[in-house]
Design a protein around this motif. Structure first.
Motif, mmCIF file in Angstrom:
data_model
loop_
_atom_site.group_PDB
_atom_site.id
_atom_site.type_symbol
_atom_site.label_atom_id
_atom_site.label_comp_id
_atom_site.label_asym_id
_atom_site.label_seq_id
_atom_site.Cartn_x
_atom_site.Cartn_y
_atom_site.Cartn_z
ATOM 1 N N GLY A 135 0.801 -1.211 0.000
ATOM 2 C CA GLY A 135 0.000 0.000 0.000
ATOM 3 C C GLY A 135 0.834 1.261 0.000
ATOM 4 N N PRO A 136 0.171 2.426 -0.045
ATOM 5 C CA PRO A 136 0.880 3.704 -0.033
ATOM 6 C C PRO A 136 1.446 4.000 1.354
ATOM 7 C CG PRO A 136 -1.469 4.073 0.081
ATOM 8 C CD PRO A 136 -1.293 2.593 -0.127
ATOM 9 N N PRO A 137 2.411 4.888 1.440
ATOM 10 C CA PRO A 137 2.957 5.258 2.756
ATOM 11 C C PRO A 137 1.878 5.863 3.648
ATOM 12 C CG PRO A 137 4.378 6.055 0.993
ATOM 13 C CD PRO A 137 3.111 5.581 0.349
ATOM 14 N N ILE A 138 2.053 5.667 4.927
ATOM 15 C CA ILE A 138 1.166 6.280 5.912
ATOM 16 C C ILE A 138 1.722 7.657 6.235
ATOM 17 C CG2 ILE A 138 0.300 6.130 8.266
ATOM 18 C CD1 ILE A 138 0.625 3.075 8.041
ATOM 19 N N GLY A 139 0.891 8.700 6.097
ATOM 20 C CA GLY A 139 1.322 10.047 6.461
ATOM 21 C C GLY A 139 1.113 10.244 7.945
ATOM 22 N N ALA A 140 2.196 10.243 8.716
ATOM 23 C CA ALA A 140 2.007 10.036 10.137
ATOM 24 C C ALA A 140 1.961 11.272 11.003
ATOM 25 C CB ALA A 140 3.113 9.126 10.662
ATOM 26 N N TYR A 141 2.609 12.342 10.673
ATOM 27 C CA TYR A 141 2.812 13.339 11.697
ATOM 28 C C TYR A 141 2.262 14.709 11.464
ATOM 29 C CZ TYR A 141 4.345 10.183 14.709
ATOM 30 O OH TYR A 141 4.262 9.124 15.544
ATOM 31 N N GLY A 142 2.068 15.445 12.553
ATOM 32 C CA GLY A 142 1.364 16.704 12.588
ATOM 33 C C GLY A 142 2.245 17.907 12.690
ATOM 34 N N GLY A 143 3.194 18.117 11.758
ATOM 35 C CA GLY A 143 3.855 19.400 11.685
ATOM 36 C C GLY A 143 2.865 20.422 11.162
ATOM 37 N N PRO A 144 3.160 21.711 11.271
ATOM 38 C CA PRO A 144 2.171 22.731 10.916
ATOM 39 C C PRO A 144 1.709 22.657 9.466
ATOM 40 C CG PRO A 144 3.973 23.687 12.174
ATOM 41 C CD PRO A 144 4.387 22.287 11.835
ATOM 42 N N ILE A 145 0.406 22.794 9.260
ATOM 43 C CA ILE A 145 -0.179 23.016 7.937
ATOM 44 C C ILE A 145 -0.411 24.514 7.819
ATOM 45 C CG2 ILE A 145 -2.117 22.540 6.415
ATOM 46 C CD1 ILE A 145 -2.544 19.922 7.911
ATOM 47 N N ARG A 146 0.067 25.098 6.726
ATOM 48 C CA ARG A 146 0.017 26.551 6.584
ATOM 49 C C ARG A 146 -1.167 27.048 5.765
ATOM 50 N NH1 ARG A 146 3.207 28.504 10.580
ATOM 51 N NH2 ARG A 146 5.195 27.413 10.623
ATOM 52 N N SER A 147 -1.570 26.267 4.756
ATOM 53 C CA SER A 147 -2.651 26.709 3.870
ATOM 54 C C SER A 147 -3.619 25.566 3.621
ATOM 55 C CB SER A 147 -2.085 27.186 2.521
ATOM 56 O OG SER A 147 -1.170 28.243 2.680
ATOM 57 N N ILE A 148 -4.892 25.916 3.408
ATOM 58 C CA ILE A 148 -5.894 24.902 3.113
ATOM 59 C C ILE A 148 -6.934 25.483 2.159
ATOM 60 C CG2 ILE A 148 -7.345 25.483 5.107
ATOM 61 C CD1 ILE A 148 -7.968 22.442 5.331
ATOM 62 N N GLY A 149 -7.420 24.642 1.281
ATOM 63 C CA GLY A 149 -8.525 24.994 0.403
ATOM 64 C C GLY A 149 -9.443 23.797 0.291
ATOM 65 N N ALA A 150 -10.650 24.004 -0.204
ATOM 66 C CA ALA A 150 -11.605 22.907 -0.346
ATOM 67 C C ALA A 150 -12.303 23.034 -1.683
ATOM 68 C CB ALA A 150 -12.617 22.923 0.797
ATOM 69 N N THR A 151 -12.620 21.895 -2.294
ATOM 70 C CA THR A 151 -13.278 21.889 -3.594
ATOM 71 C C THR A 151 -13.930 20.529 -3.808
ATOM 72 O OG1 THR A 151 -12.958 22.352 -5.954
ATOM 73 C CG2 THR A 151 -11.234 21.088 -4.850
ATOM 74 N N LEU A 152 -14.522 20.334 -4.981
ATOM 75 C CA LEU A 152 -15.065 19.041 -5.365
ATOM 76 C C LEU A 152 -14.128 18.403 -6.386
ATOM 77 C CD1 LEU A 152 -18.876 19.840 -5.811
ATOM 78 C CD2 LEU A 152 -17.743 18.832 -3.832
ATOM 79 N N LEU A 153 -13.807 17.145 -6.170
ATOM 80 C CA LEU A 153 -12.966 16.392 -7.081
ATOM 81 C C LEU A 153 -13.724 15.131 -7.458
ATOM 82 C CD1 LEU A 153 -10.211 16.122 -8.481
ATOM 83 C CD2 LEU A 153 -9.366 14.957 -6.429
ATOM 84 N N HIS A 154 -14.071 14.991 -8.746
ATOM 85 C CA HIS A 154 -14.913 13.885 -9.212
ATOM 86 C C HIS A 154 -16.230 13.853 -8.440
ATOM 87 C CE1 HIS A 154 -11.417 12.726 -11.412
ATOM 88 N NE2 HIS A 154 -10.758 12.294 -10.365
ATOM 89 N N GLY A 155 -16.730 15.044 -8.097
ATOM 90 C CA GLY A 155 -18.005 15.144 -7.416
ATOM 91 C C GLY A 155 -17.961 14.936 -5.920
ATOM 92 N N LYS A 156 -16.788 14.662 -5.373
ATOM 93 C CA LYS A 156 -16.659 14.414 -3.945
ATOM 94 C C LYS A 156 -15.885 15.547 -3.277
ATOM 95 C CE LYS A 156 -16.731 9.367 -4.403
ATOM 96 N NZ LYS A 156 -16.009 8.098 -4.119
ATOM 97 N N PRO A 157 -16.273 15.917 -2.039
ATOM 98 C CA PRO A 157 -15.572 17.014 -1.361
ATOM 99 C C PRO A 157 -14.177 16.603 -0.903
ATOM 100 C CG PRO A 157 -17.188 16.013 0.109
ATOM 101 C CD PRO A 157 -17.377 15.371 -1.234
ATOM 102 N N VAL A 158 -13.214 17.481 -1.168
ATOM 103 C CA VAL A 158 -11.835 17.231 -0.744
ATOM 104 C C VAL A 158 -11.275 18.500 -0.124
ATOM 105 C CG1 VAL A 158 -11.398 15.452 -2.498
ATOM 106 C CG2 VAL A 158 -10.833 17.848 -2.992
ATOM 107 N N ALA A 159 -10.287 18.316 0.731
ATOM 108 C CA ALA A 159 -9.483 19.419 1.245
ATOM 109 C C ALA A 159 -8.088 19.289 0.657
ATOM 110 C CB ALA A 159 -9.425 19.390 2.763
ATOM 111 N N VAL A 160 -7.459 20.423 0.411
ATOM 112 C CA VAL A 160 -6.101 20.451 -0.138
ATOM 113 C C VAL A 160 -5.241 21.259 0.816
ATOM 114 C CG1 VAL A 160 -4.681 20.959 -2.152
ATOM 115 C CG2 VAL A 160 -7.105 20.421 -2.454
#
Length: 598
Positions: free
Chosen positions: A302-327
């Motif tokens: 499987g894909p790597p597990i993204g494990a840790y909580g260093g700071p996230i600086r920016s976020i956006g949200a949209t629909l991708l293939h009709g489903k809600p996603v955060a970036v």
């Protein structure tokens, strides 16, 4: 949802309620449990209150796995019940180290190093010290618990190559030796009365506790120890050689399974365990990701597990293939897409050489959702469905200024202090707004562009660049802006940069240039506008980790504050799906959180 990286400094494999899991710890003091099969986070991260978690070790208690964690203090956790089994144990060490865990006479014990360089035994059932410290002569490098005949022994290695063995029950010294060639002891393991020593500078040696003989099994430079572990009841060494991580049977010296390439083995933590019938290897690295490998085939599971909580600086949200996603974009130089329905990362992280504070905005290009990223090589546009670069502008973005988007029109501040407007559709090209002073903030919306220089705000027509109305003078310098519709008016939202109005949000009527309605007179760390059920709402993030939703007409909250972040909120956004709206937020704690506004 967690994924932005701090180093994975502690890791082990075990089971929770019959489910194989990998348990990780890091610099944010949170203990995370990941499903070894699906790679999904099991429940919310568990706050330990221990500061940086340097070590995580799994052991059995009452027919279930528990985690022993080491940070500012030592604690034992019931992973299934998600609660501490012991009070914090103060190890009295400036750099706390958990040397080993094991059992003696039915009592579970841990070995730690105290401030005097001595070995302290701990009763993990009561959380109390077990007897007097075991005293050596030098700083400790490694420790282990094992059996020699009928005696349970504690073994330590010191910085000058001295090896010591004690009776773990009585604390009495049993034997002393010195390594033959290893200068820096990295790991120890006890196999049927024989101590296996691995060196950070290469080399494996064996110390027979019965005879006292120390023999060399591998020469200096041949290998580098990562960890001593147990697999199927056997002691194994996780060692590196020539950029490859290898599992070695400590008793026979033979390799178990395949080798795994690695650039810097000392920057990794690793553990072995079982996933059903498969023997697996988990490797965590400085980026905070954990990869799972099949020991028999050498293939990644499987894909790597993204494990840790260093700071996230920016976020956006949209629909991708009709489903809600955060970036999200964060300090780990990645952009990640998160499925808001399944609460997991979609695909692999997108690498970027993000400028400081990782400015990013999510919008559309040709009807497709894209992320516009401030990279050191310019402003890069990536298709969110494929992760591929689809456009690029050759200018550097001012790191501390947020980007803005109005459909395909994107606004940013160049490093030179000018506002840059870029129409991704290609119709308007790129245009530079030159002000007499440094531009501090920029926003686009409803066909207008707003630029703030000091306390002065100027509005312009996006298409022509012609100035719109008279400049607005704010009571303080501006940190961020947004343009939206409130009732039948076009309103500018401006957030203050400095005291006494740091984080305050004031509203201005664009047509008249006059203040509009009430100001939000409290400190915010970020803001965004969204249309919810045909009206505009203001969403704000705060230093205490809360997210609030306001009615701009009255500046009253529409819902109780959303709580969940353990640190400052760095970004907020809203996405509409199936007639409802989802608020997403990202914080300094590295988490992405979502709430259904309906």
């Amino acid at each position: 949802m967690y994924g932005h990286a701090d180093a994975a400094s502690g890791l082990d494999i075990g089971t929770v309620n019959g489910r194989p899991v990998v348990v990780t710890g890091g610099g944010d003091g949170l203990l995370r449990i990941w499903d070894l099969a699906t790679h999904e986070l099991v429940g919310e991260p568990l706050p330990t209150g221990q500061g940086n978690l340097y070590d995580v070790m799994i052991m059995r208690r009452d027919n279930k796995d528990v985690a022993v964690t080491n940070g500012d203090t030592l604690r034992v956790w019931d992973l299934g019940a998600r609660r501490a089994l012991t009070p914090p144990m103060d190890t009295e060490a400036l750099l706390p180290r958990l040397l080993a865990v094991g059992s003696v006479a039915g009592t579970q014990v841990a070995l730690t190093e105290n401030s005097g360089g001595e070995v302290q035994r701990w009763n993990l059932a009561t959380g109390q010290p077990l007897g007097d410290p075991l005293k050596g002569s030098g700083r400790l490098q490694a420790g282990a618990i094992g059996r020699s005949g009928d005696t349970t022994v504690a073994v330590t290695g010191e910085e000058d190559g001295v090896l010591r063995a004690w009776d773990l029950t009585t604390g009495k010294p049993l034997a002393t030796a010195r390594t033959a060639s290893i200068e820096y002891i990295h790991g120890l393991g006890v196999v049927q009365g024989v101590v296996v020593i691995t060196g950070a500078d290469g080399g494996i040696e064996r110390w027979d506790l019965a005879t006292g003989a120390v023999t060399v099994q591998a020469k200096d430079g041949d290998s580098t120890s990562v960890r001593v572990d147990e697999l199927d009841g056997k002691t194994v060494l996780l060692v590196g050689a020539h950029g490859t991580l290898q599992i070695v049977d400590a008793a026979t010296g033979k390799a178990v399974g395949h080798g795994w390439d690695s650039d810097d083995l000392l920057d990794h933590v690793a553990a072995v365990g079982r996933l059903g019938r498969k023997r697996v290897l988990a490797i965590g690295d400085l980026s905070g990701t954990v990869s799972i490998w099949d020991l028999r085939t050498g293939k990644q599971l499987g894909p790597p597990i993204g494990a840790y909580g260093g700071p996230i600086r920016s976020i956006g949200a949209t629909l991708l293939h009709g489903k809600p996603v955060a970036v999200t974009a964060g300090d780990d130089d990645t952009v990640r897409v998160w499925d808001l329905t399944r609460h997991r990362q979609l695909g692999a992280a997108i690498d970027c050489a993000c400028v400081e504070h990782a400015p990013m905005v999510v919008t559309t290009r040709g009807g497709k959702p894209v992320a516009v990223i401030a990279d050191i090589d310019g402003v890069i546009v990536r298709d969110l469905a494929t992760g591929r670069k689809v456009d690029q502008a050759p200018f550097r973005v001012y790191a501390r200024a947020r980007m803005s988007a109005d459909g395909p029109v994107v606004a940013a501040i160049r490093q030179e202090g000018e506002a840059m407007i870029w129409d991704l559709s290609g119709k308007g090209g790129r245009r530079t707004w030159e002000e007499s002073e440094q531009v501090d903030a920029v926003a686009v919306g409803r066909g207008l562009t707003a630029t703030a220089s000091g306390r002065r705000i100027q509005l312009s027509n996006q298409a022509t660049g012609e100035r719109y109305g008279r400049p607005i003078t704010s009571a303080t310098e501006i940190d961020a802006m947004a343009i939206g519709q409130v009732g039948d008016r076009t309103i500018l939202f401006a957030r203050g940069r400095y005291a006494p109005e740091y984080g305050y949000v004031r509203l201005w009527d664009v047509a008249t240039g006059k203040p509009y309605g009430k100001a939000l007179a409290l400190r915010t760390t970020t803001m965004a506008l969204a249309r919810v059920k045909s009206r505009t709402v203001l969403v704000t993030g705060h230093e205490n980790g809360t997210v609030a939703v306001w009615d701009p007409l009255t500046m009253q909250p529409l819902v109780p504050p959303f709580k969940g972040h353990t640190g400052e909120v760095n970004g907020v956004s809203v996405v509409t799906v199936k007639g409802g709206s989802i608020v997403v937020s990202a914080g300094a704690d590295g988490s992405v959180r979502s709430w259904d506004l309906s």
